[in-house]
Design an enzyme around this catalytic site. Structure first.
Site, short mmCIF file in Angstrom:
data_model
loop_
_atom_site.label_atom_id
_atom_site.label_comp_id
_atom_site.label_asym_id
_atom_site.label_seq_id
_atom_site.Cartn_x
_atom_site.Cartn_y
_atom_site.Cartn_z
N LYS A 89 0.82 -1.21 0.00
CA LYS A 89 0.00 0.00 0.00
C LYS A 89 0.85 1.26 0.00
O LYS A 89 1.84 1.35 0.70
CB LYS A 89 -0.90 0.00 1.24
N GLY A 100 6.70 0.65 5.54
CA GLY A 100 7.58 -0.23 4.77
C GLY A 100 7.55 0.05 3.28
O GLY A 100 8.58 0.03 2.61
N CYS A 101 6.38 0.35 2.76
CA CYS A 101 6.24 0.61 1.33
C CYS A 101 6.93 1.92 0.94
O CYS A 101 7.49 2.03 -0.15
CB CYS A 101 4.77 0.63 0.93
N THR A 102 6.89 2.89 1.83
CA THR A 102 7.58 4.16 1.57
C THR A 102 9.09 3.95 1.60
O THR A 102 9.81 4.45 0.73
CB THR A 102 7.14 5.23 2.59
N ALA A 162 9.92 2.17 -1.72
CA ALA A 162 9.82 3.06 -2.88
C ALA A 162 10.97 4.07 -2.89
O ALA A 162 11.58 4.32 -3.94
CB ALA A 162 8.48 3.79 -2.88
#
Length: 151
Positions: free
Chosen positions: A40, A45-47, A50
């Site tokens: 998401k 974690g996704c940030t 990315a």
């Protein structure tokens, strides 16, 4: 069914960060790809993941590869995420989770969260590496190491 190393990536069409049509077959024969699935936009974690791909994006492009991120977030969410963190690569909106199913990305956390997996694909569309781990920051280095083997 999960894809394995040696398999060809499946055909899929979806909207990209800008709302344009993205066709996976148009990428085959062009350059190696790093396709990473993440749960998401705007989650910790996704940030991290990315921004890790962003910070090393030039290393990937210098080796002739392109990075593509995929989650079930909307095009609008991807646009905000891209602008906020200045992401130089394409994000794809897999809102119906069809691409995730085509690749067979396993879920995380006992099936509660969408899985995090990175696929490195050679120029011909053949998967040369799959890295499936909740540890977001490790995906960048693993993908870069795999891309380097193609040179």
């Amino acid at each position: 069914m999960q894809l394995k190393v040696g398999d060809k990536i499946p055909n899929f069409k979806v909207k990209d960060t800008n709302g344009n049509d993205f066709d996976s077959q148009e990428m085959i024969g062009q350059k190696p790809l790093v396709i990473y699935f993440y749960p998401k936009d705007n989650t910790p974690g996704c940030t991290v993941q990315a921004c890790g791909f962003r910070d090393q994006y030039e290393d990937f492009t210098d080796l002739g590869a392109e990075v593509i991120g995929i989650s079930s977030d909307s095009v609008e969410s991807h646009q905000k995420f891209t602008q906020q963190f200045r992401l130089p690569f394409t994000l794809l909106s897999d809102s119906d989770k069809k691409i995730r199913k085509l690749f067979g990305v396993p879920p995380d956390w006992f099936g509660i969260l969408p899985g995090r997996a990175t696929y490195v694909v050679d120029k011909a569309g053949t998967i040369i590496m799959i890295f499936d781990s909740v540890k977001a920051e490790q995906h960048i280095q693993k993908a870069l190491e795999a891309i380097k083997t193609l040179k």
